[in-house]
Structure formats: C-alpha cells, structure tokens
Write an enzyme that holds these catalytic residues in place. Structure first.
Site, PDB file in Angstrom:
ATOM      1  N   HIS A 186     -10.046   7.191  12.575  1.00 36.18           N
ATOM      2  CA  HIS A 186      -9.586   6.745  13.948  1.00 36.18           C
ATOM      3  C   HIS A 186      -8.129   7.310  14.166  1.00 36.18           C
ATOM      4  O   HIS A 186      -7.749   7.363  15.157  1.00 36.18           O
ATOM      5  CB  HIS A 186      -9.630   5.324  14.113  1.00 36.18           C
ATOM      6  CG  HIS A 186      -8.580   4.479  13.364  1.00 36.18           C
ATOM      7  ND1 HIS A 186      -8.890   4.116  12.043  1.00 36.18           N
ATOM      8  CD2 HIS A 186      -7.339   4.040  13.728  1.00 36.18           C
ATOM      9  CE1 HIS A 186      -7.836   3.670  11.716  1.00 36.18           C
ATOM     10  NE2 HIS A 186      -6.838   3.426  12.727  1.00 36.18           N
TER      11      HIS A 186
HETATM   12  C1  UD1 Z   1      -4.205   0.919  16.669  1.00 34.22           C
HETATM   13  C2  UD1 Z   1      -3.066   0.948  15.771  1.00 34.22           C
HETATM   14  C3  UD1 Z   1      -3.559   1.582  14.417  1.00 34.22           C
HETATM   15  C4  UD1 Z   1      -4.521   0.745  13.818  1.00 34.22           C
HETATM   16  C5  UD1 Z   1      -5.638   0.648  14.900  1.00 34.22           C
HETATM   17  C6  UD1 Z   1      -6.988  -0.051  14.359  1.00 34.22           C
HETATM   18  C7  UD1 Z   1      -0.875   1.291  16.879  1.00 34.22           C
HETATM   19  C8  UD1 Z   1       0.171   2.351  17.346  1.00 34.22           C
HETATM   20  N1  UD1 Z   1      -2.061   1.855  16.473  1.00 34.22           N
HETATM   21  O1  UD1 Z   1      -4.625   2.261  16.819  1.00 34.22           O
HETATM   22  O2  UD1 Z   1      -2.270   1.465  13.722  1.00 34.22           O
HETATM   23  O3  UD1 Z   1      -5.093   1.413  12.586  1.00 34.22           O
HETATM   24  O4  UD1 Z   1      -5.316   0.087  15.973  1.00 34.22           O
HETATM   25  O5  UD1 Z   1      -7.952  -0.026  15.075  1.00 34.22           O
HETATM   26  O6  UD1 Z   1      -0.863   0.399  17.301  1.00 34.22           O
HETATM   27  N2  UD1 Z   1      -9.583   1.186  23.104  1.00 34.22           N
HETATM   28  C9  UD1 Z   1     -10.682   0.777  23.340  1.00 34.22           C
HETATM   29  N3  UD1 Z   1     -10.810  -0.899  23.226  1.00 34.22           N
HETATM   30  C10 UD1 Z   1      -9.927  -1.603  22.718  1.00 34.22           C
HETATM   31  C11 UD1 Z   1      -8.813  -1.019  22.214  1.00 34.22           C
HETATM   32  C12 UD1 Z   1      -8.610   0.273  22.551  1.00 34.22           C
HETATM   33  O7  UD1 Z   1     -11.604   1.165  23.923  1.00 34.22           O
HETATM   34  O8  UD1 Z   1     -10.195  -2.839  22.658  1.00 34.22           O
HETATM   35  C13 UD1 Z   1      -9.655   2.779  22.940  1.00 34.22           C
HETATM   36  C14 UD1 Z   1      -8.586   2.925  24.210  1.00 34.22           C
HETATM   37  O9  UD1 Z   1      -8.954   3.975  24.892  1.00 34.22           O
HETATM   38  C15 UD1 Z   1      -7.113   3.179  23.929  1.00 34.22           C
HETATM   39  C16 UD1 Z   1      -7.614   3.700  22.342  1.00 34.22           C
HETATM   40  O10 UD1 Z   1      -8.840   3.008  22.096  1.00 34.22           O
HETATM   41  O11 UD1 Z   1      -6.361   4.089  24.543  1.00 34.22           O
HETATM   42  C17 UD1 Z   1      -6.456   3.577  21.452  1.00 34.22           C
HETATM   43  O12 UD1 Z   1      -6.154   2.265  21.253  1.00 34.22           O
HETATM   44  P1  UD1 Z   1      -4.708   1.755  20.870  1.00 34.22           P
HETATM   45  O13 UD1 Z   1      -4.425   0.159  20.666  1.00 34.22           O
HETATM   46  O14 UD1 Z   1      -3.369   2.629  21.564  1.00 34.22           O
HETATM   47  O15 UD1 Z   1      -4.646   2.406  19.383  1.00 34.22           O
HETATM   48  P2  UD1 Z   1      -5.780   2.637  17.995  1.00 34.22           P
HETATM   49  O16 UD1 Z   1      -6.134   4.054  17.897  1.00 34.22           O
HETATM   50  O17 UD1 Z   1      -6.720   1.469  18.350  1.00 34.22           O
END
Ligand code: UD1
Length: 368
Positions: free
Chosen positions: A209
């Site tokens: 991821h």
């Molecule tokens: C975040 C953490 C990362 C961790 C990971 C575990 C930061 C910088 N990154 O990354 O360290 O390893 O979580 O999962 O804090 N999304 C959904 N549903 C959700 C949440 C997110 O669909 O409930 C999608 C959205 O499109 C979003 C993307 O995932 O834009 C990324 O989510 P985000 O929380 O920004 O970062 P992660 O890649 O999940």
C-alpha cells in the site's frame, strides 16, 4: 490523571487496544487515571476502522473528528483544526499518540502548542528516508514529545542522538505485539481459506500500500508479475488496500495465482499470516508481526525503520531489486530461510509497563 488517546488509521488501532485495557486495569486497582479516546477519522471504512474496534474490544471513541481523506496538507490541517477545538473543550494532562501516521503528528503539534504534555508510543523509529511521509511524521512528533516509549534500544539511541535526555526515554517493548499475543487463540479462518483449498504452509500472503509501490500502475504490475512467476505452485493471497485498489482498477489482466480480496479483519488477517509459508509486504507493522511469529517476510522497501526485524527477526529487505527478490524467493522455495528470534521485551506486557511508567512519571513543571 487524564490522558487523551489518539487513533486515526488502521495500524493505530492494534496499538491503542492494550493501552486502553491497561488504563482500565489501573483504574480498577484504584489508581487515579482516566482516558478519553479521540478517533480522528483518517480511516473511516469499516474494513479499515470499525472492524478493528469490534474485534479488539476497543471501546467506542468518545469523539470522532471525521476528517476523512485528502492530500497530506489537507488531512493534517483538518485534524489540527478539529483536534484543537476538541482539546480546548476537554483538557487533559497528557495527549498520547502512537505510531507515525498523519493523525499522530497533527495531534502532537496541537497538544504541544496548547502546552499539554505529549507521550509518543513507538518513538524513535527512523528509516532516514525523508521521501516517506511517515518518517517526517516520526521526526516532527519526536521533536516535541515529552515522554518517549520505545520498541527497541536502538530507537532510544536515535532519540539520544537527537539530544533527548535519557530519563525521558523508556524502552518498554511493542504494543502491537501485545495485541497479537492477546489474540493468538482467537484468530479466525477467513472464507478464502476454504474457497481456495488453502492449507498451512501452501500459500503466501501479500500486502502492498505504500505510494512508492502502488501509485504507478506499470511498476505495480511488474512487481505482481515477478512475484507471481516465483511462487511455484503456491497461491498468493492479497488483501487489497483501497489506495492499491484504485491503481489495480486501471490495469488489465492480472496474474491468476494471485487471489485479490478486500482488506481483512484483524483476526482473519493474522490467521492467514500465522499459517502462511511466507509474507511479502511493504507494511511496517507486518514486519514486526511476522518476526514475532517466525514467518519468513520479504519486505519490498529499500529501508526499514524496524531494523531489528532484519537483524534479529525473520525479515529480509529486497527493495525493488529483481535480483534481490529472486534470491529471496530461491531461499524461500528451497526451505532455506533464516530462523529469527523475538526481540527483547516483545512479551505481551508492554502496555502495562507504559501505564505504570506514566503513573510514576513526574510531570515537568513547565511544558516545554
Ligand atoms: C495511512 C498511513 C500509513 C499507514 C496506512 C495503513 C499516513 C501518512 N499514512 O496510509 O502510514 O501504513 O495508513 O493503512 O498517515 N481510503 C479509503 N478508505 C479509508 C481510508 C482511506 O478508501 O477508510 C483511501 C482514500 O482514497 C485515501 C487513500 O485510501 O485517499 C489513502 O488514505 P490515507 O489515510 O491518506 O493513507 P493510507 O495510504 O491509508
């Protein structure tokens, strides 16, 4: 003593579960300690958030700031604005943050600017790779933390090298491993197991991821093809993070020995890992969990903030180097993987040590 505990994203939930239990335990034995649980809402899908609360018996948050997704600046700013209001309305003695996600850093900054003491659990980890957003989150959080709890001696050394006085650093072990140990006899076989005739040791698990691995479609496809070609007769189970799912959706044919699933609940995911022949990942926490379980782990990153999983544990770093990966696959396929040991103090009692330590710690008179 009042502690506000922050959780925002999936890897936070396993880390706060035992801490909350330890607070409740201290309360029962008559200690003057209470907590308020703040969920920032960084992760909001049930599969990345709610299911962990249910399975790990984490109480409902006292408040959910519902910040949701956005760019780093947007998400961090949203968390700060909403958490500042929350903290002004509900003051406390300490704000406790865990790990290295955006919620960790954002809430630490807000607390410190309101002159509230910050506790960082899993402090001092360093990959020394500033292209990782988590590394920036770790450095900023540690620069303003008052009390540091570390998973390894080496993490404490990084903090001392940055000028943190030794008396503020407590080497206590790993709360994620507390949760794993607590749940080992509750792990649950996922549906995919029966569906695909999986058996202990006849499949690999994969998770990817990190933006550097999954945001570029052709790079992700090349990775999948390489892994698929080296798997022999083993199936590869790949629970897909939403971020990765977006990139996969744009790709055509994918290798057929890779079985893509939705993100799995904790108890099912750890069941898969515990019975796997090997795990391929770019996660931080999974490097630790496989080390505890002694499962071979191939990490698709150039560096790790958790070097003990390589030096002591069952993890090998391969970066994005096909030669290194193929060497690792050869070793796996010839049953020639290193044995690995469990790092010091990863014993299931870390949260207890943290709460005892906080109760006995003398708060600084001025919070700076
Ligand atoms: C975040 C953490 C990362 C961790 C990971 C575990 C930061 C910088 N990154 O990354 O360290 O390893 O979580 O999962 O804090 N999304 C959904 N549903 C959700 C949440 C997110 O669909 O409930 C999608 C959205 O499109 C979003 C993307 O995932 O834009 C990324 O989510 P985000 O929380 O920004 O970062 P992660 O890649 O999940």
């Amino acid at each position: 003593m009042k502690i506000t505990i922050i959780a925002g994203a999936r890897p936070n939930f396993m880390k706060i579960a035992p801490i909350i239990r330890a607070v409740k335990h201290a309360q029962k034995s008559g200690k003057d300690i209470s907590y308020r649980l703040v969920h920032t809402g960084q992760h909001y899908d049930r599969k990345l958030s709610g299911s962990f609360f249910d399975e790990l018996n984490i109480p409902d948050p006292d408040v959910n700031l519902e910040v949701g997704s956005g760019s780093h600046a947007q998400q961090t700013a949203q968390i700060m604005v909403k958490f500042e209001k929350e903290l002004l309305e509900n003051p406390c003695d300490y704000v406790l943050v865990v790990g290295d996600v955006n919620s960790t850093m954002a809430c630490a900054i807000v607390a410190k600017k309101l002159h509230i003491n910050v506790i960082h659990v899993e402090a001092g980890l360093r990959s020394f790779d500033l292209r990782m957003p988590e590394e920036i989150n770790r450095m900023v959080t540690d620069a303003i933390t008052d009390l540091f709890f570390t998973t390894t001696e080496q993490a404490g050394q990084h903090l001392q090298n940055a000028g943190i006085p030794q008396e503020k650093i407590k080497f206590v072990g790993n709360t994620m491993i507390d949760t794993l140990i607590d749940n080992l006899d509750r792990l649950r076989k996922p549906e995919v197991f029966e569906q695909h005739q999986l058996e202990a040791g006849n499949y690999w698990v994969m998770t990817l991821h990190r933006p550097s691995n999954v945001d570029e479609a052709q790079k992700l496809l090349a990775l999948l093809n390489l892994i698929s070609e080296n798997a022999g007769d083993k199936k590869i189970i790949f629970p897909v993070h939403p971020r990765t799912a977006k990139t996969l959706a744009a790709l055509g044919d994918l290798p057929t020995n890779i079985l893509f699933t939705d993100p799995l609940p904790y108890l099912e995911f750890m069941y898969l890992v515990k019975h796997a022949a090997a795990v391929i990942t770019d996660s931080g926490g999974i490097q630790e969990e496989t080390t505890y379980l002694g499962i071979p782990c191939i990490t698709l990153r150039e560096n790790t903030e958790r070097p003990e999983t390589v030096d002591v544990g069952s993890n090998v770093l391969c970066g994005f180097d096909p030669e290194k990966m193929e060497r690792a696959f050869d070793q796996l396929n010839s049953d020639n993987w290193k044995k690995g040991e469990i790092p010091e103090l990863w014993d299931g009692k870390t949260a207890e040590r943290i709460i005892n330590s906080i109760m006995n710690y003398e708060l600084p008179k001025t919070n700076n």
